[in-house]
Design a protein around this motif. Structure first.
Motif, PDB file in Angstrom:
ATOM      1  N   LYS A 171     -10.470   7.186   0.993  1.00 35.05           N
ATOM      2  CA  LYS A 171     -10.759   6.944   2.583  1.00 35.05           C
ATOM      3  C   LYS A 171     -11.203   8.142   2.996  1.00 35.05           C
ATOM      4  O   LYS A 171     -10.482   8.870   3.638  1.00 35.05           O
ATOM      5  N   GLY A 172     -12.585   8.552   3.000  1.00 32.95           N
ATOM      6  CA  GLY A 172     -13.055   9.928   3.524  1.00 32.95           C
ATOM      7  C   GLY A 172     -12.330  10.679   2.765  1.00 32.95           C
ATOM      8  O   GLY A 172     -12.675  10.944   1.487  1.00 32.95           O
ATOM      9  N   GLU A 173     -11.640  11.790   3.442  1.00 31.64           N
ATOM     10  CA  GLU A 173     -11.016  12.827   2.622  1.00 31.64           C
ATOM     11  C   GLU A 173      -9.762  12.588   2.149  1.00 31.64           C
ATOM     12  O   GLU A 173      -9.081  13.387   1.378  1.00 31.64           O
ATOM     13  N   LYS A 174      -9.147  11.369   2.354  1.00 27.88           N
ATOM     14  CA  LYS A 174      -7.965  10.817   1.877  1.00 27.88           C
ATOM     15  C   LYS A 174      -8.094   9.865   0.633  1.00 27.88           C
ATOM     16  O   LYS A 174      -9.022   9.109   0.792  1.00 27.88           O
ATOM     17  N   ILE A 175      -6.934   9.840   0.124  1.00 26.93           N
ATOM     18  CA  ILE A 175      -6.779   8.608  -0.839  1.00 26.93           C
ATOM     19  C   ILE A 175      -5.565   7.713  -0.568  1.00 26.93           C
ATOM     20  O   ILE A 175      -4.345   8.360  -0.295  1.00 26.93           O
ATOM     21  N   GLY A 176      -5.860   6.609  -0.157  1.00 22.46           N
ATOM     22  CA  GLY A 176      -4.574   5.683   0.401  1.00 22.46           C
ATOM     23  C   GLY A 176      -4.148   4.796  -0.929  1.00 22.46           C
ATOM     24  O   GLY A 176      -4.734   4.566  -1.985  1.00 22.46           O
ATOM     25  N   PHE A 177      -2.713   4.547  -0.836  1.00 22.80           N
ATOM     26  CA  PHE A 177      -2.147   3.828  -1.734  1.00 22.80           C
ATOM     27  C   PHE A 177      -1.518   2.503  -0.971  1.00 22.80           C
ATOM     28  O   PHE A 177      -0.492   2.753  -0.202  1.00 22.80           O
ATOM     29  N   PRO A 178      -2.115   1.535  -1.015  1.00 19.21           N
ATOM     30  CA  PRO A 178      -1.652   0.146  -0.527  1.00 19.21           C
ATOM     31  C   PRO A 178      -0.492  -0.465  -1.104  1.00 19.21           C
ATOM     32  O   PRO A 178      -0.021  -1.230  -0.517  1.00 19.21           O
ATOM     33  N   GLY A 179       0.119   0.187  -2.262  1.00 23.63           N
ATOM     34  CA  GLY A 179       1.325  -0.253  -2.649  1.00 23.63           C
ATOM     35  C   GLY A 179       1.202  -1.291  -3.679  1.00 23.63           C
ATOM     36  O   GLY A 179       2.057  -2.122  -4.128  1.00 23.63           O
ATOM     37  N   GLY A 180       0.085  -1.568  -4.178  1.00 24.54           N
ATOM     38  CA  GLY A 180      -0.457  -2.787  -5.309  1.00 24.54           C
ATOM     39  C   GLY A 180      -0.063  -2.073  -6.481  1.00 24.54           C
ATOM     40  O   GLY A 180       0.201  -1.051  -6.798  1.00 24.54           O
ATOM     41  N   GLY A 181       0.128  -3.015  -7.428  1.00 27.95           N
ATOM     42  CA  GLY A 181      -0.041  -2.924  -8.968  1.00 27.95           C
ATOM     43  C   GLY A 181      -0.531  -3.960  -9.667  1.00 27.95           C
ATOM     44  O   GLY A 181      -0.890  -4.908  -9.230  1.00 27.95           O
ATOM     45  N   THR A 182      -0.562  -3.959 -11.166  1.00 34.55           N
ATOM     46  CA  THR A 182      -1.163  -4.752 -11.811  1.00 34.55           C
ATOM     47  C   THR A 182      -0.662  -5.973 -11.800  1.00 34.55           C
ATOM     48  O   THR A 182      -1.337  -7.177 -11.872  1.00 34.55           O
ATOM     49  N   HIS A 183       0.925  -6.116 -11.723  1.00 35.93           N
ATOM     50  CA  HIS A 183       1.662  -7.526 -11.423  1.00 35.93           C
ATOM     51  C   HIS A 183       2.001  -7.614 -10.027  1.00 35.93           C
ATOM     52  O   HIS A 183       2.812  -8.693 -10.055  1.00 35.93           O
ATOM     53  N   PHE A 184       1.614  -6.734  -9.086  1.00 33.61           N
ATOM     54  CA  PHE A 184       2.091  -7.008  -7.754  1.00 33.61           C
ATOM     55  C   PHE A 184       0.943  -6.727  -6.820  1.00 33.61           C
ATOM     56  O   PHE A 184       1.179  -5.839  -5.879  1.00 33.61           O
ATOM     57  N   HIS A 185      -0.033  -7.293  -6.741  1.00 34.17           N
ATOM     58  CA  HIS A 185      -1.237  -7.116  -5.865  1.00 34.17           C
ATOM     59  C   HIS A 185      -0.826  -7.336  -4.600  1.00 34.17           C
ATOM     60  O   HIS A 185      -1.645  -6.533  -3.565  1.00 34.17           O
ATOM     61  N   TYR A 186       0.093  -8.038  -3.967  1.00 34.89           N
ATOM     62  CA  TYR A 186       0.439  -8.206  -2.807  1.00 34.89           C
ATOM     63  C   TYR A 186       1.434  -7.308  -2.167  1.00 34.89           C
ATOM     64  O   TYR A 186       1.891  -7.420  -0.921  1.00 34.89           O
ATOM     65  N   GLY A 187       1.650  -6.238  -3.015  1.00 39.62           N
ATOM     66  CA  GLY A 187       2.644  -5.321  -2.453  1.00 39.62           C
ATOM     67  C   GLY A 187       3.916  -4.970  -3.350  1.00 39.62           C
ATOM     68  O   GLY A 187       4.539  -5.803  -3.735  1.00 39.62           O
ATOM     69  N   ALA A 188       4.125  -3.593  -3.581  1.00 41.50           N
ATOM     70  CA  ALA A 188       5.362  -3.519  -4.390  1.00 41.50           C
ATOM     71  C   ALA A 188       6.662  -3.955  -3.549  1.00 41.50           C
ATOM     72  O   ALA A 188       7.808  -4.331  -3.980  1.00 41.50           O
ATOM     73  N   ASP A 189       6.651  -3.908  -2.249  1.00 43.31           N
ATOM     74  CA  ASP A 189       7.792  -4.345  -1.266  1.00 43.31           C
ATOM     75  C   ASP A 189       8.091  -5.964  -1.876  1.00 43.31           C
ATOM     76  O   ASP A 189       9.403  -6.280  -1.772  1.00 43.31           O
ATOM     77  N   LYS A 190       7.129  -6.640  -1.724  1.00 39.42           N
ATOM     78  CA  LYS A 190       7.557  -7.901  -1.839  1.00 39.42           C
ATOM     79  C   LYS A 190       7.684  -8.462  -3.306  1.00 39.42           C
ATOM     80  O   LYS A 190       8.670  -9.095  -3.757  1.00 39.42           O
ATOM     81  N   TYR A 191       7.139  -7.611  -4.229  1.00 29.83           N
ATOM     82  CA  TYR A 191       7.404  -7.687  -5.499  1.00 29.83           C
ATOM     83  C   TYR A 191       8.900  -7.525  -6.079  1.00 29.83           C
ATOM     84  O   TYR A 191       9.928  -8.040  -6.740  1.00 29.83           O
ATOM     85  N   ILE A 192       9.474  -6.335  -5.314  1.00 27.75           N
ATOM     86  CA  ILE A 192      10.871  -5.797  -5.424  1.00 27.75           C
ATOM     87  C   ILE A 192      11.770  -6.799  -4.696  1.00 27.75           C
ATOM     88  O   ILE A 192      12.863  -7.250  -5.414  1.00 27.75           O
ATOM     89  N   ALA A 193      11.315  -7.430  -3.603  1.00 29.42           N
ATOM     90  CA  ALA A 193      12.379  -8.270  -2.828  1.00 29.42           C
ATOM     91  C   ALA A 193      12.539  -9.534  -4.002  1.00 29.42           C
ATOM     92  O   ALA A 193      13.432 -10.474  -3.986  1.00 29.42           O
ATOM     93  N   SER A 194      11.110  -9.978  -4.448  1.00 28.28           N
ATOM     94  CA  SER A 194      11.387 -11.244  -5.344  1.00 28.28           C
ATOM     95  C   SER A 194      12.468 -11.008  -6.569  1.00 28.28           C
ATOM     96  O   SER A 194      12.848 -11.989  -7.070  1.00 28.28           O
TER      97      SER A 194
END
Length: 612
Positions: A171-194
């Motif tokens: 993202k321009g001058e920055k790199i963003g981390f949406p929280g996804g992973g190979t097996h948790f595309h919808y976010g680490a928070d949802k994966y952890i809760a599951s």
């Protein structure tokens, strides 16, 4: 004839002189390219040299400390050159170029090339690691969990390679981390809760009322899993090698997430037995069946009684022939290891270890894998080869039917059942906490003119003992890498029992981390220890500078002669003194001193590019 020879002689001498000059220039160029393209400007790669703290240099070959010395206020200022800009990400003991140049015969099939291979003294780069072009002071936590400056880690290939998995985005001058992973595309928070939901933990929170505190995430990627666990009072040791997905751990540490460069290869992980409540592998690309399941048995060693292994991978759910074969073989292996399936849903299976030795004792004679020998120390980890055997519990754990630890956060200040392994009483433990709380309060008073509440994030205690320095920081928004010497009592198991993390290390070698990854280093009597071992204090200073972020701090608590020694190198290191005070609190010697320094921001001519 004589006149003709006389006329030709100057021409020959001129040609010879030119050829000699060209040869010298060529050799200088090759030398500078090999040892640093900025060598002519800043000084080339230099040989190893030792030093005592009495101001006397001991030459190994030719001591470069004699070059460029000058006197200022009666203190001799030493000279330390700057490495080539190409080495801005140098990890000396995980340097692939070193492996290639020295032609080490390593078994690639068992990941030996990703393990530590430190350079011999004559091959060390005794020079300061420069920052990359355009380097900026890192974004502060907690904002850093989600974005970092691209200039600080100018590697964006993972954003392209893993674009569909939402690991990171540019993202321009920055790199963003949406929280996804190979097996948790919808976010680490949802994966952890599951995962918590699968285990029926209250309110879908994975810490299970403080019973799950320490986690090992192998093949962690950019450590989003560990980053999102922090809000649940869970601390993860995010582990990945310096492999084809380079800079994963560098990104993690830049984000302010605990992480360490390591690999499941041929040697034990640098953690004692029974350190983690949960181990995690999300498509970590590890062949768990290799060598009689030796890697899975290593996970078993570091898991606590009743600990979990969460495994998200095609083998857990796919139906093709190869995945089914692997799943069948893994299921049979873990059954012989006495693991049971705690939950299985969608792409994830979670196994749980037994609480006692009963299952091991009930196995049929000759069942593989065998139990480890009775004389095998499960807590010995420094350069110890892994063995394909099951580590049984101690009699104490067996009788207690578990680790006997209090839930977090009570376990931080509760005496560990393993204190008795060192002959320590509860009174000694409590006194240690009291002493270090006083010392940390004093440190913060000395630092207060220089820091705000968000100045520090990544902290390292370079000689952690029982972990009370880290425990005293419990109300600060920091995490601590607790380092225990490889040749002393392995108190790291007490540190993990307290719900903290750390590793075993020898400070005669470089640490397994990228440059510029820690905001604060705490060195309690470390330089005195190095001197007793016969290792170089100068090498230690250069290593500390390598892993310290610009504007970061060092707290030295040691003898006065150590502070005098460090003062000689302050200018060369681009460090400046913040505070000096008599050491108080605990059984201090009369000449013990607290010395706090700060690393300045400096750049080479190359790294001035793109600087605002």
């Amino acid at each position: 004839m004589s006149r003709g020879r006389a006329d030709g002689s100057p021409k020959k001498r001129l040609v010879t002189s030119v050829l000699v000059l060209v040869a010298i220039c060529g050799l200088l160029y090759l030398y500078s390219k090999r040892n640093g393209s900025s060598a002519l400007e800043y000084g080339s790669k230099i040989r190893k040299f030792g030093s005592t703290y009495l101001g006397v240099d001991e030459d190994v070959e030719e001591s470069p400390s004699r070059l460029g010395e000058d006197e200022e206020d009666g203190i001799i200022l030493k000279s330390i050159p700057v490495c080539d800009d190409r080495h801005s990400e140098l990890i000396p003991c995980l340097d692939r170029n070193l492996i290639y140049e020295t032609r080490l015969k390593l078994d690639l099939s068992v990941m030996e090339h990703y393990e530590r291979h430190c350079p011999l003294p004559e091959r060390r780069y005794n020079c300061l690691i420069p920052p990359p072009p355009g380097y900026k002071i890192p974004i502060k936590w907690p904002k850093s969990r989600d974005e970092v400056w691209k200039a600080n880690i100018p590697h964006t290939h993972l954003a392209t390679e893993k674009s569909d998995q939402k690991w990171m985005v540019v993202k321009g001058e920055k790199i963003g981390f949406p929280g996804g992973g190979t097996h948790f595309h919808y976010g680490a928070d949802k994966y952890i809760a599951s995962m918590a939901n699968m285990l029926n933990f209250p309110k879908n929170i994975l810490n299970n009322g403080g019973k799950v505190r320490t986690v090992l995430d192998v093949g962690c990627g950019v450590a989003s899993f560990g980053g999102y666990l922090l809000s649940s009072d869970i601390i993860a040791m995010s582990l990945a090698p310096n492999d084809v997905h380079q800079n994963q751990i560098q990104f993690a540490l830049e984000r302010g997430i605990p992480a360490y460069l390591g690999v499941l290869g041929t040697k034990r992980l640098p953690y004692p037995s029974r350190s983690f409540e949960l181990a995690h592998c999300s498509r970590c690309r590890i062949d768990w069946l290799q060598r009689d399941g030796i890697l899975l048995l290593e996970l078993d060693r570091v898991l606590r009684p009743g600990g979990y292994f969460a495994y998200s991978s095609p083998e857990a759910y796919a139906q093709d022939e190869e995945d089914l074969r692997i799943w069948k073989a893994m299921s049979e292996l873990v059954e012989r290891m006495c693991w049971k399936i705690a939950a299985k849903r969608n792409q994830t299976v979670i196994w749980v270890k037994p609480l006692t030795n009963d299952c091991y004792m009930e196995r049929a004679p000759g069942t593989q894998p065998p139990l480890c020998r009775s004389d095998d120390d499960p807590d010995a980890v420094w350069n110890v080869k892994m063995e394909p055997c099951i580590t049984p519990y101690s009699d104490q754990n067996h009788r207690a039917k578990g680790s006997g630890l209090a839930p977090w956060p009570a376990r931080l200040t509760s005496p560990s059942p393993r204190l008795g392994d060192f002959g320590f009483s509860n009174d000694i433990f409590e006194k240690d906490m009291e002493v270090w709380q006083q010392r940390v309060d004093s440190y913060w008073n000395l630092l207060s003119p220089k820091i705000n509440s968000d100045t520090l994030r990544n902290v390292m205690d370079m000689k952690a003992n029982l972990g009370s320095f880290a425990a005293a920081l419990k109300n600060k928004d920091v995490w601590v890498m607790n380092v225990v010497p490889e040749d002393g009592p392995n108190t790291l198991k007490i540190i993990y029992d307290r719900g903290l993390i750390g590793t075993v290390h020898s400070w005669c070698e470089a640490f397994s981390t990228y440059p510029r990854t820690y905001d604060l280093l705490h060195a309690w009597t470390l330089f005195s220890d190095i001197e007793r071992k016969g290792c170089s204090g100068v090498d230690l200073l250069i290593e500390m500078d390598r892993i310290l972020r610009p504007k970061g701090f060092v707290i030295v608590r040691d003898k006065r002669k150590v502070v005098e020694f460090i003062n000689k190198y302050m200018k060369a290191l681009h460090w400046e003194a913040v505070a000096t005070a008599d050491a108080e609190g605990g059984s201090e010697q009369d000449d013990d001193v607290v010395f706090i320094v700060q690393k300045k921001i400096w750049r080479t001519s190359e790294s001035f590019r793109n600087v605002e």
